[in-house]
Write a protein that holds these residues in place. Structure first.
Motif, PDB file in Angstrom:
ATOM      1  N   PRO A 241       0.795  -1.190   0.108  1.00  0.00           N
ATOM      2  CA  PRO A 241      -0.098   0.046   0.025  1.00  0.00           C
ATOM      3  C   PRO A 241       0.875   1.065  -0.077  1.00  0.00           C
ATOM      4  O   PRO A 241       1.998   1.314   0.701  1.00  0.00           O
ATOM      5  N   ALA A 242       0.411   2.372  -0.665  1.00  0.00           N
ATOM      6  CA  ALA A 242       0.970   3.619  -0.789  1.00  0.00           C
ATOM      7  C   ALA A 242       1.273   4.076   0.737  1.00  0.00           C
ATOM      8  O   ALA A 242       2.239   4.892   1.051  1.00  0.00           O
ATOM      9  N   ALA A 243       0.379   3.811   1.497  1.00  0.00           N
ATOM     10  CA  ALA A 243       0.396   4.200   2.937  1.00  0.00           C
ATOM     11  C   ALA A 243       1.229   3.599   3.907  1.00  0.00           C
ATOM     12  O   ALA A 243       1.624   4.135   5.058  1.00  0.00           O
ATOM     13  N   ALA A 244       1.913   2.424   3.460  1.00  0.00           N
ATOM     14  CA  ALA A 244       2.830   1.729   4.129  1.00  0.00           C
ATOM     15  C   ALA A 244       4.279   2.384   4.442  1.00  0.00           C
ATOM     16  O   ALA A 244       4.840   2.862   3.391  1.00  0.00           O
ATOM     17  N   LYS A 245       4.507   2.581   5.583  1.00  0.00           N
ATOM     18  CA  LYS A 245       5.754   3.313   5.706  1.00  0.00           C
ATOM     19  C   LYS A 245       6.789   2.466   6.456  1.00  0.00           C
ATOM     20  O   LYS A 245       6.612   1.386   7.156  1.00  0.00           O
ATOM     21  N   GLY A 246       8.235   2.772   6.099  1.00  0.00           N
ATOM     22  CA  GLY A 246       9.236   2.106   6.692  1.00  0.00           C
ATOM     23  C   GLY A 246       9.459   0.721   6.049  1.00  0.00           C
ATOM     24  O   GLY A 246       9.134   0.550   4.853  1.00  0.00           O
ATOM     25  N   GLN A 247      10.026  -0.338   6.971  1.00  0.00           N
ATOM     26  CA  GLN A 247      10.067  -1.727   6.540  1.00  0.00           C
ATOM     27  C   GLN A 247       8.982  -2.418   6.310  1.00  0.00           C
ATOM     28  O   GLN A 247       7.979  -2.600   7.135  1.00  0.00           O
ATOM     29  N   TYR A 248       8.670  -2.890   5.036  1.00  0.00           N
ATOM     30  CA  TYR A 248       7.399  -3.484   4.303  1.00  0.00           C
ATOM     31  C   TYR A 248       7.392  -4.918   4.913  1.00  0.00           C
ATOM     32  O   TYR A 248       6.361  -5.461   5.798  1.00  0.00           O
ATOM     33  N   LEU A 249       8.516  -5.922   4.630  1.00  0.00           N
ATOM     34  CA  LEU A 249       8.436  -7.361   5.015  1.00  0.00           C
ATOM     35  C   LEU A 249       9.360  -7.261   6.524  1.00  0.00           C
ATOM     36  O   LEU A 249      10.338  -6.906   6.363  1.00  0.00           O
ATOM     37  N   ARG A 250       8.361  -7.384   7.626  1.00  0.00           N
ATOM     38  CA  ARG A 250       9.065  -7.519   8.813  1.00  0.00           C
ATOM     39  C   ARG A 250       9.706  -8.950   9.016  1.00  0.00           C
ATOM     40  O   ARG A 250      10.770  -8.854   9.528  1.00  0.00           O
ATOM     41  N   SER A 251       9.280  -9.899   8.495  1.00  0.00           N
ATOM     42  CA  SER A 251       9.464 -11.293   8.659  1.00  0.00           C
ATOM     43  C   SER A 251       8.892 -12.395   7.849  1.00  0.00           C
ATOM     44  O   SER A 251       7.636 -12.222   7.427  1.00  0.00           O
ATOM     45  N   VAL A 252       9.661 -13.326   7.238  1.00  0.00           N
ATOM     46  CA  VAL A 252       9.134 -14.404   6.386  1.00  0.00           C
ATOM     47  C   VAL A 252       9.732 -15.786   6.830  1.00  0.00           C
ATOM     48  O   VAL A 252      10.807 -15.990   7.107  1.00  0.00           O
ATOM     49  N   THR A 253       8.606 -16.341   7.265  1.00  0.00           N
ATOM     50  CA  THR A 253       8.915 -17.702   7.862  1.00  0.00           C
ATOM     51  C   THR A 253       8.109 -18.932   7.209  1.00  0.00           C
ATOM     52  O   THR A 253       7.243 -18.826   6.857  1.00  0.00           O
ATOM     53  N   ILE A 254       8.834 -20.020   6.619  1.00  0.00           N
ATOM     54  CA  ILE A 254       8.310 -21.115   6.027  1.00  0.00           C
ATOM     55  C   ILE A 254       8.267 -22.484   7.079  1.00  0.00           C
ATOM     56  O   ILE A 254       9.237 -22.412   7.936  1.00  0.00           O
ATOM     57  N   ALA A 255       7.412 -23.172   6.941  1.00  0.00           N
ATOM     58  CA  ALA A 255       7.371 -24.531   7.698  1.00  0.00           C
ATOM     59  C   ALA A 255       6.646 -25.654   7.032  1.00  0.00           C
ATOM     60  O   ALA A 255       5.614 -25.170   6.483  1.00  0.00           O
ATOM     61  N   THR A 256       6.955 -26.705   7.419  1.00  0.00           N
ATOM     62  CA  THR A 256       6.117 -27.824   7.130  1.00  0.00           C
ATOM     63  C   THR A 256       5.019 -27.934   8.133  1.00  0.00           C
ATOM     64  O   THR A 256       5.008 -27.465   9.172  1.00  0.00           O
ATOM     65  N   THR A 257       4.100 -28.958   7.725  1.00  0.00           N
ATOM     66  CA  THR A 257       2.945 -29.125   8.571  1.00  0.00           C
ATOM     67  C   THR A 257       3.308 -29.466  10.003  1.00  0.00           C
ATOM     68  O   THR A 257       2.921 -28.853  10.917  1.00  0.00           O
ATOM     69  N   MET A 258       4.295 -30.444  10.132  1.00  0.00           N
ATOM     70  CA  MET A 258       4.899 -30.805  11.551  1.00  0.00           C
ATOM     71  C   MET A 258       6.408 -30.432  11.860  1.00  0.00           C
ATOM     72  O   MET A 258       6.578 -30.719  12.742  1.00  0.00           O
ATOM     73  N   GLY A 259       6.928 -29.464  10.768  1.00  0.00           N
ATOM     74  CA  GLY A 259       8.193 -29.179  11.081  1.00  0.00           C
ATOM     75  C   GLY A 259       8.334 -27.794  11.899  1.00  0.00           C
ATOM     76  O   GLY A 259       7.298 -27.013  11.847  1.00  0.00           O
TER      77      GLY A 259
END
Length: 231
Positions: free
Chosen positions: A201-219
């Motif tokens: 969004p144009a209104a988003a300020k500062g760091q957009y992606l704060r964190s990205v985490t992946i995981a399997t169903t049981m992992g």
């Protein structure tokens, strides 16, 4: 809470506190999928926006190049010619007031995605309070309110997923199955992250992606280096 042996073995594959690049993360996800079934690889993206504000909403849809590995059941609200188009395109359930009644009286939810033609939204609105909390309400931004039901069904069946913020400003989505392997999972990851970044969004300020985490169903969760995603 005591973790199982397989989970503990998976944790040992990860370096504490390390942020991985996406290729390495997908490879590790496949290695940590130790269940007897084909685990889903899920992604959780925390954004630097405030979902309470309308101008900071992040929502849309993207077709994952390799699909999700899941058989998606599509329900379509349509009449007459559009209903026939939906059936021909492979919709699992097609109807109008009859389906509204079934959902209301039987608490029936044997479907994953709802598509509706624009003229049917008045009917669908009657169960909006039921569909909304489950994330099933059709929405034009996601392409699920459309006169072209055949195209919508085709895209959904071939791997189209919807992404949207929850109340904690996190997007949760499936990326595919562990059996896809790192290369196909990375392709899906790149397609989804590209769409989320484009939807900033144009209104988003500062760091957009704060964190990205992946995981399997049981992992365990595997954290990804966001700086390499945003460039």
């Amino acid at each position: 809470m005591k973790m199982g042996k397989k989970y503990q073995d998976s944790i040992k594959l990860l370096e504490k506190g390390k942020l991985y690049d996406s290729n390495e993360a997908m490879s590790l996800a496949c290695q940590t999928a130790k269940a007897k079934f084909d685990e889903t690889v899920e992604i959780h993206v925390k954004l630097g926006v405030d979902s309470r504000h309308a101008d900071q909403q992040v929502r849309g849809a993207v077709v994952l190049p390799n699909g999700t590995g899941k058989n998606v059941r599509v329900l379509v609200f349509a009449r007459e010619g559009k209903a026939e188009e939906a059936k021909a395109a492979g919709a699992d359930f097609v109807g109008a007031e009859d389906l509204v009644q079934k959902i209301q009286s039987e608490n029936w939810f044997d479907f994953d995605i709802v598509v509706a033609t624009p003229d049917m939204m008045g009917v669908v609105g009657r169960i909006g309070k039921t569909l909304g909390p489950k994330g099933l309400m059709p929405n034009p931004k996601a392409g699920t309110v459309t006169p072209d039901v055949a195209k919508a069904i085709s895209e959904i069946k071939s791997g189209k997923i919807e992404y949207r913020l929850d109340k904690t400003n996190i997007i949760h989505c499936p990326l595919g199955k562990a059996s896809f392997g790192p290369e196909k999972l990375t392709e899906n990851f790149n397609a989804l992250m590209g769409a989320i970044i484009k939807a900033r969004p144009a209104a988003a300020k500062g760091q957009y992606l704060r964190s990205v985490t992946i995981a399997t169903t049981m992992g365990p969760g595997i954290k990804i280096n966001t700086s390499k995603i945003e460039g």
